[in-house]
Design an enzyme around this catalytic site. Structure first.
Site, mmCIF file in Angstrom:
data_model
loop_
_atom_site.group_PDB
_atom_site.id
_atom_site.type_symbol
_atom_site.label_atom_id
_atom_site.label_comp_id
_atom_site.label_asym_id
_atom_site.label_seq_id
_atom_site.Cartn_x
_atom_site.Cartn_y
_atom_site.Cartn_z
ATOM 1 C CG HIS A 99 -1.588 3.955 3.743
ATOM 2 N ND1 HIS A 99 -2.069 4.853 4.676
ATOM 3 C CD2 HIS A 99 -2.300 4.163 2.614
ATOM 4 C CE1 HIS A 99 -3.031 5.574 4.113
ATOM 5 N NE2 HIS A 99 -3.192 5.185 2.867
ATOM 6 C CE LYS B 199 -6.189 0.962 1.776
ATOM 7 N NZ LYS B 199 -5.181 2.032 1.862
ATOM 8 C CG ASP C 73 -2.124 1.128 -3.575
ATOM 9 O OD1 ASP C 73 -0.963 1.485 -3.289
ATOM 10 O OD2 ASP C 73 -3.102 1.377 -2.838
ATOM 11 C CG ASN C 74 -1.366 4.748 -4.207
ATOM 12 O OD1 ASN C 74 -2.372 4.159 -3.801
ATOM 13 N ND2 ASN C 74 -0.475 5.252 -3.382
ATOM 14 C CG HIS D 87 -9.527 1.165 0.415
ATOM 15 N ND1 HIS D 87 -8.674 2.135 -0.036
ATOM 16 C CD2 HIS D 87 -10.207 1.708 1.421
ATOM 17 C CE1 HIS D 87 -8.821 3.226 0.665
ATOM 18 N NE2 HIS D 87 -9.751 2.999 1.558
ATOM 19 C CG ASP E 145 -2.045 0.923 1.180
ATOM 20 O OD1 ASP E 145 -2.126 1.677 0.201
ATOM 21 O OD2 ASP E 145 -2.868 0.907 2.112
ATOM 22 C CG ASP E 146 0.116 4.752 -0.074
ATOM 23 O OD1 ASP E 146 -0.745 4.296 -0.852
ATOM 24 O OD2 ASP E 146 -0.122 5.662 0.749
ATOM 25 N NE ARG F 20 -5.403 -0.660 -2.215
ATOM 26 C CZ ARG F 20 -4.555 -1.454 -1.551
ATOM 27 N NH1 ARG F 20 -4.873 -2.694 -1.298
ATOM 28 N NH2 ARG F 20 -3.394 -0.992 -1.150
ATOM 29 N NE ARG G 137 -1.813 9.030 -0.780
ATOM 30 C CZ ARG G 137 -1.909 8.915 0.552
ATOM 31 N NH1 ARG G 137 -1.806 7.746 1.129
ATOM 32 N NH2 ARG G 137 -2.078 9.992 1.286
HETATM 33 CA CA CA Z 1 -2.439 3.069 -1.544
#
Ligand code: CA
Length: 515
Positions: free
Chosen positions: A181, A123, A286-287, A125, A31-32, A74, A295
């Protein structure tokens, strides 16, 4: 029908590899997360588990997310459709409340229909549940996201539980780490990145498989888009520490982290269950990282992602680096290809047939592919952050269309309270040097078209859109981008200077709004 016939029919219905073996997929998403790993040349970091996975993978050097925001990314990973096509225009949780369209045929839905068992740990989301159903789910919807997304011991046990309860079907298991994250906005008691969560100190809980490693701000490797300030360095060091709930027994310079230790534990569970030789393992994020220009941005710094694809059946290119351009929109086609499942012919609205614009990455596991183009599309992050952008990366050129270029670029709540951004605000207000590669004014106010040539300008600091020498490139990229928008039924295809009118044949009607 006899039992033998029923069993035979069931076996025929199961997707099998060329060798006739069942095939599985394990998708690992940070995540991130960014390029904080040895495999991506971060020499400050020791990441043995990711590096070992890379040794069994094709390593993509030019992989990009289609959108730099959690839920939209996602949703695009799990549908193969950009956010403007699957409907997840922004974040899913709380007041943001974005969801994919009811008729979207997502990856878990298609896999389930093909008799493949689906599981998610961490996660989620995305929603609604009817579009993204999983047979086995431990997510923020039924658990604490800290427990299922950051507690690597809990994650290990859940993976074991999933694998031990595995039936005769192949599986798709999606492990969505929450770790890189930020945490300061939601759980500040654990530190800016939750680097104290589970460290054994009073009130912090204890994660048995993790020995926390302190990290020195002087030793972080700053990406070019992060200000070189004590605040940003400390912020990054905190993220390194949270990334690093690392393997026991690492030495003091081994700056590896929970994410990678967690990945090691998950892969060990796969090996223990004897499934590593039948399972395609994919690792990505994801980003962009949660720093300025990261981000929520469609610059290289906000969209470039790590991507490892490890196939036990394709050993030819293990450990090699691919320069071919890959998009996270390619993951759904790749996984469908792995399971030999065709994409259905259907429409989400009206009679417009949905086409995947991504491609299967499996051919790249055999030989280098000539892929040179990827696309991105962003509309929101938080519900208040309406800043639609469309982008194309074509070889070393990147073109970004900022549809609402006359409004200041929005800042999310999580990033706003971060030490890095607060320091930027304070330094800007006090007219002190920011040690950043741009000014806040430049960050907020962008040109409608931004064209960068990364071959001569790797930090994307010179906008070439109005340079006559690049007029031909600009027009070519605009045309490519517009075609992709039409191909993906983008409702924004006529913005900002026209209105899409769809009766009879869809076309843009002019607004004469001086844009
Ligand atoms: Ca993320």
């Amino acid at each position: 029908m006899g039992l033998r016939w029923a069993l035979l029919l069931l076996l025929l219905a199961l997707p099998l590899g060329r060798a006739g073996r069942a095939r599985n997929v394990l998708l690992l998403v940070a995540d991130d997360g960014g390029f904080e790993s040895g495999v991506y040349n971060n020499s400050a970091i020791n990441t043995p588990n990711l590096d070992a996975l890379a040794g069994r993978s094709l390593v993509f050097r030019n992989a990009f997310t289609s959108v730099s925001s959690c839920s939209p990314s996602r949703a695009s990973i799990l549908t193969g459709l950009p956010q403007h096509q699957n409907g997840m225009y922004g974040l899913h949780q709380d007041v943001h409340h974005f969801n994919s369209f009811d008729k979207v045929q997502s990856l878990p839905l298609l896999l389930s229909q093909a008799h493949i068992r689906t599981g998610i740990i961490g996660k989620k989301h995305v929603g609604p549940e009817t579009v993204y159903p999983f047979d086995f789910a431990y997510t923020e919807e039924n658990s604490s996201v800290l427990q299922v997304g950051r507690n690597i011991t809990r994650i290990k046990r859940l993976v074991r539980k999933f694998l031990q309860s595995q039936d005769e079907r192949p599986f798709f298991l999606y492990v969505a780490f929450h770790d890189p994250h930020r945490c300061g906005h939601s759980q500040p008691q654990y530190g800016a990145f939750c680097e104290k969560f589970g460290n054994g100190e009073s009130g912090m809980g204890w994660i048995p498989d993790w020995k926390p490693q302190p990290y020195s701000p002087e030793h972080v490797q700053l990406p070019y888009f992060v200000p070189d300030t004590p605040a940003a360095r400390a912020d990054l060091a905190a993220q390194y520490t949270t990334i690093g709930r690392m393997d026991q027994g690492n030495n003091r310079t081994a700056l590896l982290f929970s994410l990678h230790a967690g990945i090691g534990l998950v892969l060990e569970e796969l090996r223990s269950a004897g499934l590593h030789n039948t399972t395609l393992v994919i690792y990505t994020s994801d980003n962009g990282i949660p720093f300025p220009s990261g981000r929520t941005n469609l610059y290289w710094s906000g969209t470039a992602e790590p991507l490892l694809v490890s196939s036990p059946e394709h050993t030819e290119r293990w450990g090699q680096v691919s320069q071919a351009y890959a998009s996270l929109l390619d993951l759904t086609p790749t996984i469908l290809d792995w399971f030999a499942i065709p994409y259905p012919s259907y429409s989400i609205f009206g009679t417009k047939t949905v086409q995947l614009t991504g491609k299967s990455l499996l051919p790249a596991l055999v030989s280098e592919q000539p892929w040179i183009t990827v696309f991105s599309s962003q509309s929101h992050h938080e519900v208040t952050m309406y800043y639609p952008m469309r982008a194309i990366q074509h070889q070393h050129f990147r073109l970004i269309h900022n549809l609402h270029f006359r409004t200041p670029f929005p800042i999310d709540q999580d990033f706003y309270v971060s030490p890095t951004f607060q320091d930027l605000l304070n330094r800007t207000r006090a007219r002190q040097p920011t040690h950043w590669n741009k000014t806040l004014h430049q960050y907020y106010y962008r040109d409608r078209w931004e064209l960068f040539d990364r071959s001569s300008d790797p930090t994307e600091s010179r906008n070439l859109a109005s340079d006559s020498q690049y007029a031909e490139v600009l027009e070519l990229l605009k045309a490519h981008l517009l075609k992709w928008q039409w191909d993906t039924n983008d409702p924004w295809v006529c913005a900002p200077d026209g209105v899409l009118e769809e009766k009879l044949s869809p076309q843009c009607q002019p607004l004469y709004n001086e844009l």
